[in-house]
Design a protein around this motif. Structure first.
Motif, mmCIF file in Angstrom:
data_model
loop_
_atom_site.group_PDB
_atom_site.id
_atom_site.type_symbol
_atom_site.label_atom_id
_atom_site.label_comp_id
_atom_site.label_asym_id
_atom_site.label_seq_id
_atom_site.Cartn_x
_atom_site.Cartn_y
_atom_site.Cartn_z
ATOM 1 N N MET A 1 0.822 -1.241 0.175
ATOM 2 C CA MET A 1 0.068 0.031 -0.007
ATOM 3 C C MET A 1 1.124 1.314 -0.298
ATOM 4 O O MET A 1 1.955 1.119 0.387
ATOM 5 N N ILE A 2 0.130 2.221 -0.518
ATOM 6 C CA ILE A 2 0.959 4.262 -0.605
ATOM 7 C C ILE A 2 0.317 4.869 -0.179
ATOM 8 O O ILE A 2 -1.289 4.429 -1.247
ATOM 9 N N ILE A 3 0.133 5.658 0.517
ATOM 10 C CA ILE A 3 -1.099 6.377 1.395
ATOM 11 C C ILE A 3 -0.039 7.885 1.095
ATOM 12 O O ILE A 3 1.608 8.093 1.295
ATOM 13 N N SER A 4 -0.617 8.784 -0.227
ATOM 14 C CA SER A 4 0.175 9.835 -0.959
ATOM 15 C C SER A 4 -0.912 11.260 0.108
ATOM 16 O O SER A 4 -1.229 11.145 -0.290
ATOM 17 N N PHE A 5 0.310 11.552 0.900
ATOM 18 C CA PHE A 5 -0.296 12.605 2.060
ATOM 19 C C PHE A 5 0.360 14.074 1.227
ATOM 20 O O PHE A 5 -0.581 15.051 0.772
ATOM 21 N N ARG A 6 0.729 14.185 -0.110
ATOM 22 C CA ARG A 6 1.011 15.312 -0.922
ATOM 23 C C ARG A 6 0.008 15.279 -2.235
ATOM 24 O O ARG A 6 -0.871 16.002 -1.914
ATOM 25 N N HIS A 7 -0.820 14.032 -2.177
ATOM 26 C CA HIS A 7 -1.716 14.137 -3.851
ATOM 27 C C HIS A 7 -2.795 13.406 -3.558
ATOM 28 O O HIS A 7 -3.849 13.502 -3.789
ATOM 29 N N LYS A 8 -3.031 13.286 -2.170
ATOM 30 C CA LYS A 8 -4.578 12.037 -1.432
ATOM 31 C C LYS A 8 -4.688 10.703 -2.577
ATOM 32 O O LYS A 8 -5.557 11.064 -2.446
ATOM 33 N N PHE A 9 -4.373 10.626 -2.108
ATOM 34 C CA PHE A 9 -4.341 9.353 -2.875
ATOM 35 C C PHE A 9 -3.464 8.092 -1.821
ATOM 36 O O PHE A 9 -2.786 8.741 -1.710
ATOM 37 N N ILE A 10 -4.394 6.702 -1.616
ATOM 38 C CA ILE A 10 -4.722 5.538 -1.589
ATOM 39 C C ILE A 10 -4.086 4.062 -2.624
ATOM 40 O O ILE A 10 -5.366 4.666 -3.237
ATOM 41 N N PHE A 11 -2.972 4.129 -2.766
ATOM 42 C CA PHE A 11 -2.719 2.424 -3.960
ATOM 43 C C PHE A 11 -3.046 1.506 -2.707
ATOM 44 O O PHE A 11 -2.374 0.985 -1.622
ATOM 45 N N ILE A 12 -4.568 1.073 -3.171
ATOM 46 C CA ILE A 12 -4.295 -0.828 -2.525
ATOM 47 C C ILE A 12 -4.117 -1.751 -3.482
ATOM 48 O O ILE A 12 -3.958 -1.955 -4.212
ATOM 49 N N ALA A 13 -2.770 -2.306 -2.905
ATOM 50 C CA ALA A 13 -1.962 -2.915 -3.604
ATOM 51 C C ALA A 13 -2.523 -4.968 -3.100
ATOM 52 O O ALA A 13 -2.078 -5.566 -2.682
ATOM 53 N N VAL A 14 -3.323 -4.986 -4.456
ATOM 54 C CA VAL A 14 -4.446 -6.600 -4.423
ATOM 55 C C VAL A 14 -3.147 -7.464 -4.323
ATOM 56 O O VAL A 14 -2.223 -7.207 -5.672
ATOM 57 N N PRO A 15 -3.491 -8.612 -3.940
ATOM 58 C CA PRO A 15 -1.861 -8.986 -4.262
ATOM 59 C C PRO A 15 -2.185 -9.709 -5.700
ATOM 60 O O PRO A 15 -3.059 -10.392 -6.202
ATOM 61 N N LYS A 16 -1.064 -10.200 -6.221
ATOM 62 C CA LYS A 16 -0.515 -10.262 -7.602
ATOM 63 C C LYS A 16 -1.589 -9.945 -8.592
ATOM 64 O O LYS A 16 -2.380 -10.365 -9.485
ATOM 65 N N THR A 17 -1.182 -8.443 -8.664
ATOM 66 C CA THR A 17 -2.056 -7.710 -9.458
ATOM 67 C C THR A 17 -0.968 -6.246 -10.166
ATOM 68 O O THR A 17 -2.077 -5.435 -10.387
ATOM 69 N N ALA A 18 -0.250 -6.939 -10.215
ATOM 70 C CA ALA A 18 0.785 -5.643 -10.456
ATOM 71 C C ALA A 18 0.727 -4.752 -10.020
ATOM 72 O O ALA A 18 2.087 -3.389 -9.648
ATOM 73 N N GLY A 19 1.437 -5.460 -8.342
ATOM 74 C CA GLY A 19 1.194 -3.955 -7.185
ATOM 75 C C GLY A 19 3.239 -2.987 -7.842
ATOM 76 O O GLY A 19 3.076 -2.265 -7.549
ATOM 77 N N HIS A 20 4.401 -4.214 -7.549
ATOM 78 C CA HIS A 20 5.532 -3.316 -8.461
ATOM 79 C C HIS A 20 5.822 -2.953 -9.405
ATOM 80 O O HIS A 20 6.026 -1.826 -8.979
ATOM 81 N N SER A 21 4.908 -2.426 -10.469
ATOM 82 C CA SER A 21 4.815 -2.078 -11.506
ATOM 83 C C SER A 21 4.136 -0.868 -11.323
ATOM 84 O O SER A 21 5.153 0.541 -11.773
ATOM 85 N N VAL A 22 3.159 -0.868 -11.172
ATOM 86 C CA VAL A 22 2.405 0.239 -9.776
ATOM 87 C C VAL A 22 3.792 1.041 -9.334
ATOM 88 O O VAL A 22 3.547 2.353 -8.836
ATOM 89 N N ARG A 23 4.124 0.566 -8.084
ATOM 90 C CA ARG A 23 4.697 1.240 -7.040
ATOM 91 C C ARG A 23 5.880 1.933 -8.089
ATOM 92 O O ARG A 23 6.320 3.049 -7.633
ATOM 93 N N ASP A 24 6.429 0.877 -8.994
ATOM 94 C CA ASP A 24 7.859 2.087 -9.173
ATOM 95 C C ASP A 24 7.314 3.115 -9.597
ATOM 96 O O ASP A 24 7.968 4.214 -10.063
ATOM 97 N N ALA A 25 6.014 3.451 -10.320
ATOM 98 C CA ALA A 25 5.600 4.395 -11.340
ATOM 99 C C ALA A 25 5.190 5.760 -10.543
ATOM 100 O O ALA A 25 5.436 6.859 -10.565
ATOM 101 N N LEU A 26 4.840 5.180 -9.259
ATOM 102 C CA LEU A 26 4.470 6.093 -8.343
ATOM 103 C C LEU A 26 5.212 6.688 -7.295
ATOM 104 O O LEU A 26 5.512 7.957 -6.694
ATOM 105 N N ARG A 27 6.564 5.892 -6.684
ATOM 106 C CA ARG A 27 7.553 6.374 -6.215
ATOM 107 C C ARG A 27 8.013 7.652 -6.143
ATOM 108 O O ARG A 27 8.786 8.586 -5.421
ATOM 109 N N PRO A 28 8.710 7.970 -7.305
ATOM 110 C CA PRO A 28 9.170 9.284 -7.851
ATOM 111 C C PRO A 28 8.381 10.494 -7.155
ATOM 112 O O PRO A 28 8.516 11.794 -7.425
ATOM 113 N N HIS A 29 6.992 10.231 -7.370
ATOM 114 C CA HIS A 29 5.886 11.611 -6.553
ATOM 115 C C HIS A 29 6.045 11.782 -5.678
ATOM 116 O O HIS A 29 5.086 12.556 -5.040
ATOM 117 N N MET A 30 6.850 11.013 -4.635
ATOM 118 C CA MET A 30 6.186 10.456 -3.478
ATOM 119 C C MET A 30 6.778 11.637 -2.436
ATOM 120 O O MET A 30 7.539 12.050 -3.259
#
Length: 207
Positions: A1-30
């Motif tokens: 899971m990612i909780i971004s207080f900067r952008h006010k979103f919560i990414f819910i990482a359901v297992p086995k649903t490309a979570g690591h690809s999504v995390r990789d995309a979100l981290r530069p904005h954290m």
């Protein structure tokens, strides 16, 4: 899971649903005060010891809600990636057996035995997707859902809704659908359909 207080979103990482690809995309904005919990590839923990002790990042919408005051939580939008339950089950089986690979030619029967193992099916990798996405009444409450079979298109829409630029997702720890299909016979398909019936119905996947 990612909780971004900067952008006010919560990414819910359901297992086995490309979570690591999504995390990789979100981290530069954290921002430095944003939270991430992840237990594979990257080791990151939320600041709450009881959550950090879980050792994985697959938290539910209800978990996130419990961690934040309602006045703050209500300002956040949530999103998750969902996946065809047939494909997801095979992916979870292969992943959890990565240290002891299923013998070639025995995959279907092995997966049937795994599905009958109640203790194994309680592992977070095999939890139904709806448990991550619903409230205590069982209602679907996550604001935006990306389907894995059209992830790039859906994810860019999510990014745009947060005022972030489009991003070409990388493939990380992935398995293609053709690989999943070849493991199924009628009996395994029926058993998976029964175990994940709520996911099929709530998330709109074809049985």
């Amino acid at each position: 899971m990612i909780i971004s207080f900067r952008h006010k979103f919560i990414f819910i990482a359901v297992p086995k649903t490309a979570g690591h690809s999504v995390r990789d995309a979100l981290r530069p904005h954290m921002a430095p005060n944003d939270w991430e919990q992840c237990g594979l590839f990257e080791k990151k923990s939320f600041p709450q010891p009881h959550i950090a002790a879980l050792g994985h990042g697959h938290l539910t919408w209800r978990d996130a809600k419990a961690l934040m005051p309602e006045a703050i939580f209500s300002q956040f939008r949530s999103f998750a990636v969902i996946r065809d339950p047939y494909d997801r089950f095979v992916s979870a089986c292969i992943f959890i057996r990565r240290g002891n690979p299923i013998p070639a030619g025995d995959e279907t029967e092995t997966m049937k035995r795994m599905l009958e193992d109640d203790k194994l099916m309680r592992h977070f990798l095999f939890r139904p997707q709806h448990e991550f996405l619903t409230n205590d009444e069982g209602d679907l409450v996550v604001d935006q859902l990306c389907r894995l079979d059209r992830l790039q298109q859906d994810f860019n829409k999510v990014l745009q809704s947060f005022g972030l630029p489009d991003y070409d997702l990388k493939t990380i720890n992935a398995m293609d659908r053709d690989t999943a299909d070849r493991y199924y016979d009628d009996d395994l398909r029926q058993s998976v359909r029964e175990r994940y019936a709520r996911d099929f119905d709530l998330l709109g996947f074809s049985k």
